[in-house]
Design an enzyme around this catalytic site. Structure first.
Site, PDB file in Angstrom:
ATOM      1  N   ASP A 184      -4.679  -7.868   4.919  1.00  0.00           N
ATOM      2  CA  ASP A 184      -6.033  -7.447   4.527  1.00  0.00           C
ATOM      3  C   ASP A 184      -6.849  -8.659   4.069  1.00  0.00           C
ATOM      4  O   ASP A 184      -7.965  -8.895   4.536  1.00  0.00           O
ATOM      5  CB  ASP A 184      -5.929  -6.417   3.393  1.00  0.00           C
ATOM      6  CG  ASP A 184      -7.301  -6.042   2.839  1.00  0.00           C
ATOM      7  OD1 ASP A 184      -8.215  -5.798   3.646  1.00  0.00           O
ATOM      8  OD2 ASP A 184      -7.453  -6.021   1.601  1.00  0.00           O
ATOM      9  N   LYS A 242       5.389 -14.398   0.678  1.00  0.00           N
ATOM     10  CA  LYS A 242       5.329 -15.039  -0.644  1.00  0.00           C
ATOM     11  C   LYS A 242       6.765 -15.036  -1.160  1.00  0.00           C
ATOM     12  O   LYS A 242       7.055 -14.553  -2.245  1.00  0.00           O
ATOM     13  CB  LYS A 242       4.360 -14.238  -1.545  1.00  0.00           C
ATOM     14  CG  LYS A 242       4.060 -14.877  -2.882  1.00  0.00           C
ATOM     15  CD  LYS A 242       3.330 -16.207  -2.796  1.00  0.00           C
ATOM     16  CE  LYS A 242       3.331 -16.891  -4.158  1.00  0.00           C
ATOM     17  NZ  LYS A 242       2.790 -18.261  -4.120  1.00  0.00           N
ATOM     18  N   ASP A 283     -10.241 -10.954   6.145  1.00  0.00           N
ATOM     19  CA  ASP A 283     -11.610 -11.259   5.693  1.00  0.00           C
ATOM     20  C   ASP A 283     -11.886 -12.759   5.855  1.00  0.00           C
ATOM     21  O   ASP A 283     -12.995 -13.158   6.229  1.00  0.00           O
ATOM     22  CB  ASP A 283     -11.824 -10.845   4.224  1.00  0.00           C
ATOM     23  CG  ASP A 283     -12.415  -9.431   4.092  1.00  0.00           C
ATOM     24  OD1 ASP A 283     -12.104  -8.564   4.935  1.00  0.00           O
ATOM     25  OD2 ASP A 283     -13.182  -9.192   3.131  1.00  0.00           O
ATOM     26  N   TYR A 299       0.824  -1.213   0.000  1.00  0.00           N
ATOM     27  CA  TYR A 299       0.000   0.000   0.000  1.00  0.00           C
ATOM     28  C   TYR A 299       0.859   1.264   0.000  1.00  0.00           C
ATOM     29  O   TYR A 299       0.364   2.360   0.244  1.00  0.00           O
ATOM     30  CB  TYR A 299      -0.916   0.030   1.234  1.00  0.00           C
ATOM     31  CG  TYR A 299      -2.111  -0.912   1.197  1.00  0.00           C
ATOM     32  CD1 TYR A 299      -2.003  -2.221   0.736  1.00  0.00           C
ATOM     33  CD2 TYR A 299      -3.352  -0.488   1.653  1.00  0.00           C
ATOM     34  CE1 TYR A 299      -3.094  -3.081   0.728  1.00  0.00           C
ATOM     35  CE2 TYR A 299      -4.451  -1.339   1.652  1.00  0.00           C
ATOM     36  CZ  TYR A 299      -4.318  -2.637   1.191  1.00  0.00           C
ATOM     37  OH  TYR A 299      -5.395  -3.471   1.198  1.00  0.00           O
ATOM     38  N   ASP A 323      -0.551 -18.298  -0.032  1.00  0.00           N
ATOM     39  CA  ASP A 323      -1.564 -19.157  -0.668  1.00  0.00           C
ATOM     40  C   ASP A 323      -1.886 -20.351   0.240  1.00  0.00           C
ATOM     41  O   ASP A 323      -3.049 -20.679   0.484  1.00  0.00           O
ATOM     42  CB  ASP A 323      -1.134 -19.589  -2.080  1.00  0.00           C
ATOM     43  CG  ASP A 323       0.312 -20.049  -2.192  1.00  0.00           C
ATOM     44  OD1 ASP A 323       1.057 -19.995  -1.185  1.00  0.00           O
ATOM     45  OD2 ASP A 323       0.702 -20.475  -3.292  1.00  0.00           O
TER      46      ASP A 323
HETATM   47  C1  IPM Z   1      -9.724  -2.919   5.297  1.00  0.00           C
HETATM   48  C2  IPM Z   1     -10.137  -2.438   3.941  1.00  0.00           C
HETATM   49  C3  IPM Z   1      -9.176  -1.390   3.399  1.00  0.00           C
HETATM   50  C4  IPM Z   1      -7.796  -2.013   3.314  1.00  0.00           C
HETATM   51  C5  IPM Z   1      -9.570  -0.826   2.019  1.00  0.00           C
HETATM   52  C6  IPM Z   1     -10.963  -0.317   2.037  1.00  0.00           C
HETATM   53  C7  IPM Z   1      -8.603   0.189   1.512  1.00  0.00           C
HETATM   54  O1  IPM Z   1     -10.290  -3.503   3.060  1.00  0.00           O
HETATM   55  O2  IPM Z   1      -9.597  -2.094   6.207  1.00  0.00           O
HETATM   56  O3  IPM Z   1      -9.571  -4.122   5.474  1.00  0.00           O
HETATM   57  O4  IPM Z   1      -7.458  -2.665   2.325  1.00  0.00           O
HETATM   58  O5  IPM Z   1      -7.044  -1.825   4.249  1.00  0.00           O
HETATM   59 MN    MN Z   2     -10.143  -5.414   4.027  1.00  0.00          MN
END
Ligand code: IPM
Ligand code: MN
Ligand code: NAD
Length: 351
Positions: free
Chosen positions: A243, A186, A247, A136, A219
């Site tokens: 990130d 990776k 999720d 990022y 992966d």
């Molecule tokens: C998160 C989100 C952000 C990230 C996006 C919206 C830029 O996905 O906080 O997990 O990638 O950090």
């Molecule tokens: Mn996210």
């Protein structure tokens, strides 16, 4: 003690979940006798659509004096995501040097995991995500449109300071937990950044002889989050990998609507920021059914950060208690049919 906290509800379900937390802030500050001064900033995509900017000039200077920030979510169907996120959320994380992103993934009692055979308590790990650089870093890409040979460059930057900082935070956390760190890379494909990361993990691990280190490629880690999530204690990963993995961590522990996060400025020079892991959820916005618990648990992390640990514990136990109660209201993401407001009203009776 007065704590001054800026809130940025943002877009989509962001304002719904921030409004939901407001009464929890009131209850807790009253019960534990501290003053919480919340100042709301209606920055975000609506502002962008009206005025062309997500926040005013000097927005960060305005926030810099607060003790902390609570953010809902950013992201609007009518504005490109790279515009909204790169002009509000990411500048706060980077500008305030919130280098440590801490994201717990806990399967609470009473919550169903999509993974068969997992019950409450079976999954309990925390991801330490590097939060200001890596993939990022945004050093500026190059596109040369029009002649058919365009090149887009998106560079990733890994500094020793930044990498050591997140790796050390993960090892420190492990000493307070089960003493296991899993480092995600990776390095089979990315010979510069990830080999550098591996070396730093090796250097730092020498200082923590009691912490066990496991190395996984991202992966394979994505697979193992699903195949053997019980095996993880502290997971440390770069910005992008962290990130993605968080999720997965959210859904295997029941829902995006339950996953909290803290973006920590270690030096204390700038405010840290607390926000749910989820986004603005345009698919459910306005329905009044957003799960507020991810934001409420993020508020619990805020209270701990402010030194109000009794308040943090009280919020955390009220949520634990509610989730364990099969008669308690729950939002549709958790298989229920309750509204955001009903979940909050019930939670307040448990505080
Ligand atoms: C998160 C989100 C952000 C990230 C996006 C919206 C830029 O996905 O906080 O997990 O990638 O950090
Ligand atoms: Mn996210
Ligand atoms: P999302 O997290 O918004 O939604 C993914 C899924 O999870 C959707 O089905 C949504 O309904 C569900 N969900 C999320 N939060 C929930 C909650 N509290 N209660 C119940 N269900 C919930 O991810 P997305 O759809 O990829 O992104 C939508 C927008 O949000 C995009 O603009 C994206 O860039 C942005 N985003 C922002 C942040 C942030 O502000 N921190 C984080 C992630 C995504």
């Amino acid at each position: 003690m007065v704590h001054e906290v800026a809130t940025i509800p943002g877009d989509g379900i962001g304002p719904e979940v921030i409004d939901a937390v407001q009464p929890v802030f009131d209850d807790v500050s009253e019960r534990f006798e501290f003053d919480l001064e919340l100042v709301r900033y209606d920055w975000g995509s609506e502002r962008y659509l009206e005025s062309g900017s997500m926040m005013p000039d000097g927005g960060l200077d305005e926030l810099a004096g607060y003790d902390a920030i609570v953010l809902g979510a950013i992201g609007h169907p009518d504005v490109p995501d790279h515009v909204t996120l790169n002009n509000l959320l990411l500048p706060i994380r980077k500008g305030f040097d919130q280098a440590i992103c801490k994201r717990p993934a806990i399967l609470f009692d009473g919550v169903e995991s999509p993974l068969e055979g997992y019950d409450g308590g079976d999954i309990d790990f925390v991801v330490y995500r590097e939060n200001t650089e890596g993939e990022y870093a945004d050093m500026g890409g190059q596109e040369h449109p029009g002649h058919g040979h365009e090149v887009a460059v998106q560079s990733a930057v890994f500094t020793r300071t930044g990498t050591e900082r997140i790796v050390r935070a993960a090892f420190e956390a492990a000493t307070e937990r089960e003493g296991r760190v899993t480092s995600i890379t990776k390095s089979n494909a990315q010979a510069h950044s990830m080999v550098f990361w591996d070396q730093i993990v090796e250097d730092v691990s020498a200082e923590y002889p009691d912490v066990t280190v496991e190395r996984l490629l991202v992966d394979a880690a994505s697979m193992d989050f699903i195949r053997r999530p019980e095996a993880f204690d502290v997971v440390v990963a770069s910005n992008l990998f962290g990130d993605i993995l968080t999720d997965i961590g959210a859904i295997i522990t029941g829902s995006m609507g339950l996953a909290p996060s803290a973006n920590i400025n270690v030096s204390g020079e700038y405010p840290s920021m607390f926000e749910p892991v989820h986004g603005s959820a345009p698919d459910i916005v306005g329905d009044g059914v957003a799960n507020p618990l991810a934001t409420i648990l993020s508020a619990a992390m805020l209270f701990d950060h402010l030194g109000e640990t009794e308040a943090g514990d009280a919020v955390w136990s009220a949520v634990t208690d509610q989730l364990a109660d099969s008669d308690a209201p729950r939002t549709p993401d958790l298989g229920g049919s309750a509204t955001t407001a009903q979940v909050v009203a019930d939670l307040r009776t448990r505080l």
